[in-house]
Design an enzyme around this catalytic site. Structure first.
Site, PDB file in Angstrom:
ATOM      1  N   ASP A 245     -86.939  91.502  69.174  1.00  0.00           N
ATOM      2  CA  ASP A 245     -85.823  91.716  67.808  1.00  0.00           C
ATOM      3  C   ASP A 245     -84.669  92.480  67.930  1.00  0.00           C
ATOM      4  OD1 ASP A 245     -84.978  90.881  65.267  1.00  0.00           O
ATOM      5  OD2 ASP A 245     -86.573  92.302  64.221  1.00  0.00           O
TER       6      ASP A 245
ATOM      7  N   ASN B 242     -86.974  81.002  61.666  1.00  0.00           N
ATOM      8  CA  ASN B 242     -85.660  81.010  62.322  1.00  0.00           C
ATOM      9  C   ASN B 242     -84.604  79.654  62.308  1.00  0.00           C
ATOM     10  OD1 ASN B 242     -87.087  83.083  65.231  1.00  0.00           O
ATOM     11  ND2 ASN B 242     -85.904  83.474  63.305  1.00  0.00           N
TER      12      ASN B 242
END
Ligand code: IPE
Ligand code: IPE
Ligand code: MG
Length: 249
Positions: free
Chosen positions: A22, A70
């Protein structure tokens, strides 16, 4: 500093490390660049960490590359990520073969764009006999999806009369998850300072040690990986027992 230097006890290495990669977007933004610049640079960290794990002797490395959530990102970012996956998979097959690493994927691959799925399946096929380490890409993956699929598979076996109610246990569940045959991760790393699981391996992380670092994924390198493993090795994993029991064992 020699980046190969570490204080890791190789006899107590986690067999399986899982990583939530991330911070690519924030890494790029802090450099006044567009988010996808961060994803492109994140590929270098993937290469470095994969090689470092293989060199150490880690047997399974799972990387969270794209979650089902996502898809809700801007179209341009999603498309770029899917293209980047194709390019990276094609480019890195040689590196995987050189390092004797086999590729595997978990997630709903049927929903990936055709080109991405094709590149992925080719990568899996081209590396399938490699045996030093398994690199597992979580792609269009979500744990809640995986668990629902697992329940469906078990329900079918029960309805077909090939599975008894008393045989629905942890072993049976593991055999019907995407991660069938893969031991649970002992160490889960998340970069970028966020301290959450984001729908990643909820079942499999039941007893994993969680390690959070402020480092953004494109800055996560060999030295950062070593630090995470060293931190893992300092912990006492009790699995419900007392500290005294473990010391007397
Ligand atoms: C992780 O970085 C990569 C993917 C989720 C594909 P992000 O893109 O989430 O970066 P941040 O969290 O916005 O900084
Ligand atoms: C998790 O990161 C998914 C991947 C790393 C592929 P996100 O950046 O999507 O997670 P949230 O939305 O901040 O929890
Ligand atoms: Mg993020």
């Amino acid at each position: 500093m020699d980046t190969d230097q570490h204080n890791i006890d190789l006899k107590k290495l986690p067999k399986h490390i899982a990583i939530i990669m991330d911070g690519n977007g924030r890494w790029a933004k802090s450099r006044n660049q567009v988010r996808v610049f961060g994803h492109k640079n994140g590929v270098n960290s993937v290469r470095e960490v994969t090689e470092a794990c293989a060199e150490l002797g880690v047997q399974y490395l799972t990387l969270y590359a794209f979650s089902t959530e996502n898809w809700d990102r801007p179209k341009f970012e999603v498309n770029t990520l899917m293209k980047l996956l194709v390019d990276t998979l094609k480019k890195e097959i040689n590196t995987l073969n050189k390092n004797d690493i086999s590729l595997q994927a978990i997630g709903d691959l049927s929903k990936l764009p055709e080109k991405t799925r094709k590149a992925l399946l080719e990568g899996i096929e081209a590396t399938k006999t490699n045996s030093r380490m398994k690199l597992i890409l979580a792609l269009n993956y979500s744990s809640k999806w995986e668990i629902a699929e697992c329940i469906k598979k078990i329900a079918i076996q029960y309805a077909d009369g090939v599975l008894d109610l008393q045989d629905i246990n942890d072993k049976c569940i593991c055999e019907n998850l995407e991660t069938k045959g893969i031991p649970d991760p002992e160490l889960m790393i998340r970069t970028s300072g966020e301290q959450r699981i984001s729908n990643f391996l909820l079942y499999q992380l039941a007893y994993a040690e969680l390690y959070f670092t402020e480092t953004m994924w494109p800055d996560f390198n060999k030295a950062a990986l070593y630090k995470a493993i060293e931190n893992f090795q300092e912990r006492e994993r009790r699995f419900g027992k007392t500290s005294e029991q473990l010391k007397n064992a």
